[in-house]
Design a protein around this motif. Structure first.
Motif, PDB file in Angstrom:
ATOM      1  N   HIS A   1      30.008  32.835  59.543  1.00  0.00           N
ATOM      2  CA  HIS A   1      31.032  32.492  60.645  1.00  0.00           C
ATOM      3  C   HIS A   1      31.128  33.620  61.544  1.00  0.00           C
ATOM      4  N   PRO A   2      29.997  34.052  61.969  1.00  0.00           N
ATOM      5  CA  PRO A   2      29.948  35.330  63.306  1.00  0.00           C
ATOM      6  C   PRO A   2      30.547  34.646  64.629  1.00  0.00           C
ATOM      7  N   GLU A   3      30.521  33.157  64.638  1.00  0.00           N
ATOM      8  CA  GLU A   3      30.646  32.617  66.018  1.00  0.00           C
ATOM      9  C   GLU A   3      32.174  32.368  66.058  1.00  0.00           C
ATOM     10  N   LYS A   4      32.892  32.572  65.007  1.00  0.00           N
ATOM     11  CA  LYS A   4      34.453  32.522  64.864  1.00  0.00           C
ATOM     12  C   LYS A   4      35.346  33.666  65.068  1.00  0.00           C
ATOM     13  N   HIS A   5      36.440  33.486  65.515  1.00  0.00           N
ATOM     14  CA  HIS A   5      37.259  34.463  65.966  1.00  0.00           C
ATOM     15  C   HIS A   5      37.552  35.319  64.687  1.00  0.00           C
ATOM     16  N   CYS A   6      37.292  36.780  64.983  1.00  0.00           N
ATOM     17  CA  CYS A   6      37.424  37.742  63.616  1.00  0.00           C
ATOM     18  C   CYS A   6      38.666  38.378  63.811  1.00  0.00           C
ATOM     19  N   ARG A   7      39.625  38.415  62.714  1.00  0.00           N
ATOM     20  CA  ARG A   7      41.059  38.911  62.762  1.00  0.00           C
ATOM     21  C   ARG A   7      41.101  39.924  61.640  1.00  0.00           C
ATOM     22  N   ILE A   8      39.982  40.291  60.801  1.00  0.00           N
ATOM     23  CA  ILE A   8      40.032  41.269  59.796  1.00  0.00           C
ATOM     24  C   ILE A   8      38.765  42.223  60.061  1.00  0.00           C
ATOM     25  N   ALA A   9      39.206  43.582  59.910  1.00  0.00           N
ATOM     26  CA  ALA A   9      38.153  44.569  60.334  1.00  0.00           C
ATOM     27  C   ALA A   9      38.354  45.733  59.168  1.00  0.00           C
ATOM     28  N   THR A  10      37.118  46.102  58.841  1.00  0.00           N
ATOM     29  CA  THR A  10      37.309  46.969  57.600  1.00  0.00           C
ATOM     30  C   THR A  10      36.414  48.322  57.831  1.00  0.00           C
ATOM     31  N   TYR A  11      37.028  49.460  57.579  1.00  0.00           N
ATOM     32  CA  TYR A  11      36.636  50.950  57.907  1.00  0.00           C
ATOM     33  C   TYR A  11      36.418  51.817  56.689  1.00  0.00           C
ATOM     34  N   GLY A  12      35.391  52.564  56.691  1.00  0.00           N
ATOM     35  CA  GLY A  12      35.317  53.495  55.485  1.00  0.00           C
ATOM     36  C   GLY A  12      34.040  53.924  55.408  1.00  0.00           C
ATOM     37  N   ASN A  13      33.558  54.469  54.422  1.00  0.00           N
ATOM     38  CA  ASN A  13      31.994  55.071  54.120  1.00  0.00           C
ATOM     39  C   ASN A  13      31.366  53.761  53.583  1.00  0.00           C
ATOM     40  N   SER A  14      30.357  54.324  52.966  1.00  0.00           N
ATOM     41  CA  SER A  14      29.244  53.496  52.287  1.00  0.00           C
ATOM     42  C   SER A  14      29.760  52.451  51.205  1.00  0.00           C
ATOM     43  N   PHE A  15      30.893  52.775  50.796  1.00  0.00           N
ATOM     44  CA  PHE A  15      31.367  51.510  49.618  1.00  0.00           C
ATOM     45  C   PHE A  15      32.085  50.550  50.765  1.00  0.00           C
ATOM     46  N   THR A  16      32.095  50.715  51.933  1.00  0.00           N
ATOM     47  CA  THR A  16      32.594  49.777  53.092  1.00  0.00           C
ATOM     48  C   THR A  16      31.430  49.147  53.664  1.00  0.00           C
TER      49      THR A  16
ATOM     50  N   ILE B   1      41.750  47.217  57.391  1.00  0.00           N
ATOM     51  CA  ILE B   1      41.713  47.701  55.992  1.00  0.00           C
ATOM     52  C   ILE B   1      41.110  49.044  56.091  1.00  0.00           C
ATOM     53  N   LEU B   2      41.577  50.031  55.661  1.00  0.00           N
ATOM     54  CA  LEU B   2      40.975  51.347  55.662  1.00  0.00           C
ATOM     55  C   LEU B   2      40.805  51.495  54.235  1.00  0.00           C
ATOM     56  N   ASN B   3      39.397  51.819  54.058  1.00  0.00           N
ATOM     57  CA  ASN B   3      38.803  51.903  52.628  1.00  0.00           C
ATOM     58  C   ASN B   3      38.657  53.474  52.419  1.00  0.00           C
ATOM     59  N   ILE B   4      39.311  54.141  51.522  1.00  0.00           N
ATOM     60  CA  ILE B   4      39.266  55.543  51.073  1.00  0.00           C
ATOM     61  C   ILE B   4      38.584  55.899  49.928  1.00  0.00           C
ATOM     62  N   PHE B   5      37.606  56.314  49.800  1.00  0.00           N
ATOM     63  CA  PHE B   5      36.516  56.533  48.767  1.00  0.00           C
ATOM     64  C   PHE B   5      36.931  57.794  48.050  1.00  0.00           C
ATOM     65  N   ASP B   6      36.533  58.122  46.832  1.00  0.00           N
ATOM     66  CA  ASP B   6      37.017  59.366  46.056  1.00  0.00           C
ATOM     67  C   ASP B   6      36.455  60.627  46.850  1.00  0.00           C
TER      68      ASP B   6
END
Length: 399
Positions: free
Chosen positions: A68-83, A138-143
């Motif tokens: 669905h890359p053509e659709k409006h995107c409302r969710i963004a994820t940030y972090g390291n390699s597990f993101t 979403i802020l993903n914090i890995f160990d």
């Protein structure tokens, strides 16, 4: 190990810097003046069963969206390699599995090797730009991300990686200096510091032993590493840090004391990052969720009934009022559904039982996170939306 010998092992070969800065070389990463590096599109033989994986990055810097890359995107994820979802191909990430199921895209701004602070800086950049921002972050914090936030130069802590780059894979160099956090003079707050090497040319300073020795002579992380290795550490550096943290400065067992100080410092920096991310998202009118992810070592601890190393941080996080998704607890509960050895369980989800998530691991992550997202998103994703088109935003998602 003596300080001098440690520094000598840190010095980077000039040829490695040449290769890293050469845009015509098949490097995994490319230089960034603030964050040290960003990722390039790559095809690497590092996946499940030894397969080749393909990761592609679009001009705004996120991993290519498949669903669905053509659709409006409302969710963004940030972090390291597990993101980022290192070691799987574009369509096998947990974001893409959610996107396929939800019927709407999920942006992936993860960068392998980043810490929580570096993810925050990336968030501040992309969530300020209308073309790249969303409503839910979403802020993903890995160990290990807690520790990376206070690294001036992560190269100091990853001896095996230094060896790999020098002996086998110069194209994988990426752990150059970046912007980082340090406690202020009161020990009650943090100061955001710029990168030691903010230009491509300045990277060549890392090839100079005298420069490295002077730049890191009083570096807390370096002296922690020396103390843990039974080396020639500077006790004054550790005692000063203990004072800032309000902790005991007893160095009778220097290695254990250094580990305790390092963990406390790192976890406290993540409190700063979360508070800064919370304030930023509130200012921009966005909603923030914190996600906690872990490598196979800490998941082994979880499913074996061990105590988490970040328990104080988790308790603090639970008091912030933010939604928190915790993979430590998710894996502990999941393990109870199987009759497997711990090793067999880790093989099920991690590449080789110790690397990043394999596609099955990313599927587990996505569908463990799904209930929290459904409670968080308003309106619900297209796959779960029962009413009429409630807004222009939902119209874009349903298009």
């Amino acid at each position: 190990m003596k300080f001098k010998a440690f520094v000598q092992d840190l010095v980077v070969d000039r040829q490695i810097v040449d290769t890293f800065l050469d845009v015509h070389q098949p490097n995994w990463a490319v230089f960034d003046q603030t964050l040290g590096y960003r990722l390039r599109s790559a095809r690497v033989r590092d996946g499940v069963d030894g397969c080749w994986t393909q990761s592609r990055y679009v001009p705004f810097g996120e991993r290519r969206m498949v669903n669905h890359p053509e659709k409006h995107c409302r969710i963004a994820t940030y972090g390291n390699s597990f993101t980022q979802c290192h070691q799987v191909s574009d369509g096998e990430t947990w974001q893409e599995q959610l996107a396929a199921h939800f019927g709407e895209p999920v942006r992936n701004y993860g960068i392998g090797g980043y810490g929580a602070y570096q993810a925050l800086l990336r968030m501040r950049t992309h969530e300020t730009c209308p073309e790249t921002s969303g409503d839910y972050v979403i802020l993903n914090i890995f160990d290990d991300d807690h520790f990376r936030s206070i690294d001036r130069w992560r190269w100091i802590r990853i001896g095996e990686f230094r060896k790999e780059v020098r002996q086998r894979n110069p194209f994988y160099f990426h752990a150059n200096p970046w912007s980082f956090l340090r406690l202020d003079t009161t020990g009650k707050g943090f100061v955001e510091h710029p990168s030691l090497c903010p230009t491509p040319e300045s990277l060549y300073n890392l090839c100079d032993e005298d420069f490295v020795a002077e730049a890191f002579r009083d570096d807390f992380v370096l002296h922690c590493e020396l103390a843990k290795a039974g080396g020639d550490y500077d006790a004054n550096v550790l005692r000063h840090t203990a004072d800032l943290l309000g902790m005991s400065a007893d160095l009778g067992d220097a290695g254990r004391a250094a580990e305790r100080l390092h963990v406390a410092y790192a976890l406290r920096s993540s409190e700063y990052v979360v508070e800064a991310a919370k304030a930023f998202c509130a200012e921009k009118g966005k909603k923030l969720m914190v996600m906690l992810s872990f490598g196979a070592g800490n998941i082994r601890c979880a499913v074996s009934g061990g105590e988490r190393f970040d328990r104080g941080f988790k308790a603090w996080l639970d008091e912030t009022g933010l939604p928190v998704f915790d993979l430590f607890d998710e894996h502990r509960e999941d393990f109870g559904q199987f009759r497997l050895t711990v090793d067999a369980y880790l093989q099920r989800y991690f590449i080789g039982g110790y690397g990043h998530y394999n596609p099955t691991g990313n599927h587990f992550c996505a569908f463990s996170l799904k209930p929290d997202l459904l409670n968080w998103l308003d309106p619900k994703p297209p796959a779960y939306f029962d009413g009429g088109i409630a807004s222009a935003g939902m119209a874009g998602l349903l298009a």
